[in-house]
Design an enzyme around this catalytic site. Structure first.
Site, mmCIF file in Angstrom:
data_model
loop_
_atom_site.group_PDB
_atom_site.id
_atom_site.type_symbol
_atom_site.label_atom_id
_atom_site.label_comp_id
_atom_site.label_asym_id
_atom_site.label_seq_id
_atom_site.Cartn_x
_atom_site.Cartn_y
_atom_site.Cartn_z
ATOM 1 N N THR A 233 0.746 -1.223 -0.163
ATOM 2 C CA THR A 233 0.140 0.104 -0.017
ATOM 3 C C THR A 233 0.867 1.399 -0.105
ATOM 4 O OG1 THR A 233 -0.117 -0.129 2.385
ATOM 5 C CG2 THR A 233 -2.240 -1.184 1.034
ATOM 6 N N GLY A 234 2.241 1.229 0.218
ATOM 7 C CA GLY A 234 2.992 2.406 0.162
ATOM 8 C C GLY A 234 3.688 2.617 1.308
ATOM 9 N N GLU A 451 -20.330 -22.185 -13.842
ATOM 10 C CA GLU A 451 -20.169 -20.874 -13.804
ATOM 11 C C GLU A 451 -21.375 -20.152 -14.514
ATOM 12 O OE1 GLU A 451 -17.534 -19.647 -12.807
ATOM 13 O OE2 GLU A 451 -16.473 -21.289 -12.362
#
Length: 646
Positions: A233-234, A451
């Site tokens: 996230t930095g 699916e």
């Protein structure tokens, strides 16, 4: 959210920061020179004795030497033990060369040699092959002097490395020092999103630049700032921005570098780091992944006062101990705040906790704009749509998405990065690479119905998260995938939304059971995720009418081992049975709801499964064109129902 800045060159520490050589190492150098001279002397003596002496007196066989003596060509001899060294009156030919001096080995039993030499009038000199006393003493002492010199050199060098700490280079913390903005060219302008986090850190930077502005009203800067958030996230990028903005010495080190196999090394490294930071104050110390050293004390299978606890104790003392320094700010990052020691998180140490969370839609758009800057994008690439289709992506995930799209465009020799490249990159990151193995017709039909069940239940039960794509191409660990994209970012989930999620997860299981008459192992992951959600609804979220507003920890993060350890035994048997009964009730209700939806839209399920078998992947536009046609009751072939396929 945080965006990675353009690559910049990181300068190393200045020459003044480099360690200076000590006087001990200079003394060691002198010892080394002395030892080298002694070794050269011994080598020279050996070379003279074994090589040069043999070249002065070429060796001939004894029979030739005796023949030259009998012929009267020998002028003088030197008897040295069993060796005979002689000089000829004139050169003689021997094996193609002219010999004036020669050497031969005499046999012990030849008693006629000495009378023969006397008869021929040869000058005889007898030499006892014994070295002078001084040379013998030198040859006996020099090897020991050589060994002592080498030992002295190594001892002095080791002492120079050890220094005054007792463990020397082992105890050095070796932090990476960045001098002002010349070493790190990252600023807060290079960070996209995270306005609140940048605001808190900008205040730290402002205090370091103008401390008196904050002190005039009695305010104190936080001693420590803890950056908390999921991986990617930095957090580290924010720390680099602080280093580039602050204009003060910035020391960066990973918490794992404090821990060694030697007891006391970690604590010594902490002391070294903070001592250097205090000498450079005002300064910032950044400790990455602090949970490696800051885990709660007194935990584990055996307990005890281990090396990690000593390191943590020293860190606590340096941050807020008797000799604290308010001009040294500690910046740390972790994605495991739950395992940190309470003493580390109290005011006075880490006063401020900054949340660095995953970006929302607006922040994702800003991050994508940073990462796509300078890249040739096709006209069909819409950054807003990419941001909306990537919920839950961190800044690192978005950077990886753009990079994978660029690599895919490069592999197909394209000039522009198109939307299809981003779609392929998204599938590669989320689902994995396509499998080489192909499904047989029966397996392909089952996966298509599975699916289709997910898609139909999601289409008519969860309009807030429309289906973006459905595929039956095996990728990674999945044989098929149904991708839903929420219209808006979700921060809370209501009971109805969670029940709807359970129904969507069980849609594939219900479709196999209802339409194919049997179930397969392909529903394992769906059941696992559904059980996890149902268990949290009952035991953690208070969504069970029988249990009421309670919170039971069924799994606990062990603060020392860092892994899930089941603690079901902490619950009573009656409570545990009640939780399991409520989970089964929620699962049964979700299955009944999914089967009802599939039965109500059975024609749509059949048409969608047939289209998937034929085309394998259906995008959102194709799904929107398919379902209304079926709803209108128009009789068309499966290929005609799906528009734009081919």
């Amino acid at each position: 959210m945080v965006a990675l800045p353009p690559e910049s060159k990181r300068k190393e520490s200045s020459a003044s920061d480099a360690p200076r050589p000590t006087s001990a190492s200079g003394q060691g150098k002198g010892s080394w020179v002395t030892s080298l001279l002694l070794a050269s002397l011994l080598g020279g003596l050996w070379f003279w004795q074994s090589h040069l002496q043999g070249r002065l007196y070429p060796e001939v066989d004894y029979s030739t030497a005796r023949q030259w003596i009998e012929q009267g060509h020998v002028h003088s001899v030197v008897l040295r033990d069993r060796a005979l060294e002689a000089e000829l009156d004139q050169e003689q030919d021997f094996q193609g060369s002219h010999v004036k001096l020669f050497r031969a080995v005499t046999p012990l039993e030849d008693a006629r040699l000495l009378p023969l030499l006397q008869d021929k009038g040869v000058a005889i000199r007898v030499v006892i092959d014994q070295q002078p006393f001084g040379l013998q003493v030198a040859l006996a002492i020099l090897p020991w002097l050589l060994i002592g010199g080498v030992w002295y050199f190594l001892a002095r060098r080791t002492q120079a490395m050890i220094g005054q700490t007792g463990l020397g280079a082992i105890t050095k913390a070796k932090p990476h020092r960045f001098e002002k903005s010349s070493s790190v060219q990252v600023t807060f302008d290079d960070v996209a999103g995270l306005k609140a986090a940048k605001r808190d850190l900008e205040e730290i930077v402002q205090f370091l630049k103008e401390p008196e502005h904050f002190r005039r009203l009695g305010g104190k800067i936080p001693r420590g700032v803890l950056l908390v958030g999921p991986p990617g996230t930095g957090k580290t990028l924010l720390a680099r921005a602080v280093a580039g903005e602050s204009g003060v010495p910035f020391f960066s080190i990973s918490a794992s570098e404090f821990i060694e196999m030697f007891v006391g090394v970690g604590a010594a490294r902490v002391r070294e780091l903070f001592a250097e930071a205090k000498r450079s104050a005002p300064a910032i110390v950044f400790i990455d992944e602090i949970d490696a050293v800051g885990r709660s004390r007194g935990t584990g299978l055996g307990g005890g006062h281990d090396e990690r606890e000593q390191t943590l104790n020293q860190l606590l003392s340096e941050m807020d101990g008797f000799n604290r320094n308010d001009m040294t700010i500690v910046l740390a990052a972790t994605n495991r705040p739950d395992v940190l020691d309470p003493a580390l998180l109290r005011p006075g140490r880490f006063d401020r906790r900054v949340m660095v969370d995953r970006p929302e839609t607006g922040a994702r758009k800003a991050i994508l704009l940073v990462h796509t800057r300078g890249k040739p994008l096709g006209p069909d690439v819409v950054i807003e749509q990419l941001a909306q289709n990537t919920p839950g992506f961190s800044g690192a995930d978005l950077a990886n998405l753009v990079n994978e799209a660029a690599l895919h465009a490069t592999r197909r020799n394209a000039e522009l990065i198109t939307a299809s490249d981003f779609a392929v990159a998204f599938d590669k990151i989320v689902l994995g690479d396509p499998r080489e193995a192909k499904l047989d017709p029966d397996e392909k039909r089952r996966v298509a119905y599975h699916e289709a069940g997910h898609t139909i239940v999601a289409r008519f039960c969860d309009p807030s998260a429309p289906v973006k794509r459905v595929s039956i191409l095996p990728r990674g660990m999945a044989l098929g995938a149904t991708q839903q994209v929420p219209v808006n970012d979700r921060h809370l989930l209501t009971e109805d939304q969670l029940q709807t999620r359970l129904a969507v997860l069980l849609g594939g299981y219900a479709c196999e059971r209802r339409l194919l008459g049997s179930i397969s192992s392909g529903a394992e992951n769906d059941l696992q995720e559904a059980m996890k959600i149902a268990g949290r609804m009952v035991a953690n979220y208070g969504m069970s009418p029988k249990l009421g507003p309670v919170h039971y920890e069924q799994h606990v993060e062990h603060p020392f081992l860092g892994q899930n350890i089941a603690t079901n035994n902490a619950l009573g048997a009656v409570t545990q049975e009640l939780i399991e009964a409520e989970v089964r009730r929620l699962m049964s209700q979700a299955l009944t709801r999914a089967e009802a939806e599939l039965e109500a839209h059975r024609g749509r399920v059949e048409a969608l499964a047939t289209a998937l078998i034929e085309h394998e992947t259906l995008e959102q536009e194709q799904l929107q064109s398919l379902l209304p046609v079926v709803e209108a009751g128009v009789s068309l072939s499966p290929a005609q129902r799906v528009l734009g396929l081919g």
